[in-house]
Write a protein that holds these residues in place. Sequence first.
Motif, PDB file in Angstrom:
ATOM      1  N   LYS A  73      48.262 -19.557  26.904  1.00  0.00           N
ATOM      2  CA  LYS A  73      48.416 -20.015  28.272  1.00  0.00           C
ATOM      3  C   LYS A  73      47.041 -20.181  28.863  1.00  0.00           C
ATOM      4  O   LYS A  73      46.255 -19.262  28.848  1.00  0.00           O
ATOM      5  N   VAL A  93      63.600 -20.844  25.636  1.00  0.00           N
ATOM      6  CA  VAL A  93      62.408 -20.099  26.028  1.00  0.00           C
ATOM      7  C   VAL A  93      62.796 -18.775  26.667  1.00  0.00           C
ATOM      8  O   VAL A  93      62.252 -17.720  26.315  1.00  0.00           O
ATOM      9  N   ASP A 133      55.452 -22.856  27.150  1.00  0.00           N
ATOM     10  CA  ASP A 133      56.569 -21.932  26.988  1.00  0.00           C
ATOM     11  C   ASP A 133      57.356 -22.272  25.740  1.00  0.00           C
ATOM     12  O   ASP A 133      57.701 -21.405  24.945  1.00  0.00           O
TER      13      ASP A 133
END
Lengths: 515, 144
Positions: free
Chosen positions: A4, A43, A469
């Motif tokens: 991320k 997810v 994700d």
Amino acid sequence: MFRKISFAAAAAAGLGLLSSPAFAQSVDDTVNQIFASATGWFVSFIFSPFPGTSFPWIVAWLVVAATVFTLYFVFIQFRAFGHAISLVKGDYSDPNDAGEVSHFQALATALSGTVGLGNIAGVAVAVGIGGPGATFWMILAGLMGMASKFTECTLGVKYRNEYEDGTVSGGPMYYLTKGFAERGLPGGKILAVLFSIFCILGALGGGNMFQANQAHQQIAGIVGDYPGWITGLLFAVVVFAVIVGGIQSIAKVTEKVVPFMGVMYVLAALVIILANFDMIGWAFGQIFAGAFTGMGVAGGMVGALIQGFKRAAFSNEAGVGSAAIAHSAVRTKEPITEGFVSLLEPFIDTVVICTMTALVIIISGQLIVDADTGHYIATESGMLQTVDGNTGVSLTSAAFATAFSWFPFVLALAVILFAFSTMISWSYYGLKAWTYLFGEGKSKELAFKVIFCIFVVIGAAANLGPVIDFSDAAIFAMAVVNVLGLYFLMPIVKRELESYLSRLRSGEIRKFAKH
Amino acid sequence: MSGKFVVGYDGSEAARRALDFAIEKASAQGGSVVIAHVLEWSPYSFLTPTELEERHKRRKEELDRAETALMAPVVKEVSGKGVEVDTAIRYGKIAEVLCDIARDTGASQLVIGREGESGLAARVFGSVAGALVQISPVPCTIVP
């Protein structure tokens, strides 16, 4: 390697969309919306925490697996470390096998698939949320992960397919099928098919879209914002040339440049760390203190632990099964030797490179300390306060820039090249899973390669959130299936290990004499 | 003394001169010749996943090609000269492997050609000659 990235970068990307032509904006937006609604359920399942906690079950799954393998093989990662290095040096390689794939080559190729964004951006996120203490848990998870790699790569070589023309195919789908059949267990085929499906999704997600996305962020950061699909198209053309056009020379260049970049990254980090020699003790003090007290991070000690474990797993892919595919091409009569060699992979990736990044961030004073409490300051979003509010890649970049002002440019180039080499590796992993499902053949293989290239464009164009994700989730889904299989197959590895070690002790297996 | 001559052979003119030289000497002494071809290879090079997968197949192809396109014609050509001829095709660093072959076959001399100064191949050969004279376990002749 999957990571991320900064909120700042995401915001910049958002601004970029606003300023780009209406057409591009609508393309990007549409891609995004369709994507988010199609993948959301998957997810949330993969990343759901244990009830009443914030600890994702999937992280526990990997850490428990690594612990089980470590204990089952009695700390093989430490016992066999020296032998692994001997193997990589070629001490045990038969000179008559010269010209075949060496242990070094299999390791280097597997490493170029894992060393990448996780080592640069992932660590920055771990430290940016979990504080210096996250480093401790990251290193621990990296050390444990070595045992998972050892297990899966041994099986990858043992149960690979060798075809008449001399080519080989290996990986979890083969050991799940053949290994289960050998032990008389049912369900191997189902696991293999599930693994292949997740591997294809993971290849398209973390191994492709995420990489394209991050490469675009880096380029946009240097030349200014522009629509992502342009970067995507450029990357897709180059990837197409390599995997469809068979222009291996492009890939060869990357394969040579990537290790060079990796070494340079570590050297630059070492220079910064050594230049601040007096702070090394302090930095490790922060790491240990933070590991057990949290020192003000969101979630305290557990918060630091989750971040460290998570980033290590993302970075070194131990237990995911991807490395077993890359390692299985090695030329050896003893599958276990490739297991030994592969345990160096999490060590280099996580224990060495990731730790370097963490130390540079800590030593360069990027995290702001509250003068009164001596603790770090967590913001509402859970991120720690940093100088200039940097997170993700930009945090690593800023940390290195304190010593070398030009380093952000090198880093940007490194990220782009790492992204590219990771894409090439994962296009291969995905292809292996694809051919396992649909059979080998020119047109079937071409179909996957074309799909792969299309996803490069989608990845670069899509907004960060849903892509990342989904990428993470698909890769972890591979680990669910793979680790489950490894539990059933680990007695086979144990047998191989005991047989090999006894022959090593008796002198039946010995180094080849060098002139 | 009937010696065994190991000749580094890559199909070039210089290599051919070296071979002719060795044949002549061996013939005069009643010795034999080993024609050695080394495919440059490092186990520490970097390969792509696809190259890893195909390596074993490619190696076979490379060995076959060296055997049929390079060795077979030259062996046929020199076999009528009354000298016993053997061949060796190996992978590795050229100078080191030539020395290994010399040791393994119990050779009395190593012979290689030198290209002079023209082109890249000459430079590569030049460095082989340079390395060889430094590490050769037996007397080494470089044929200009």
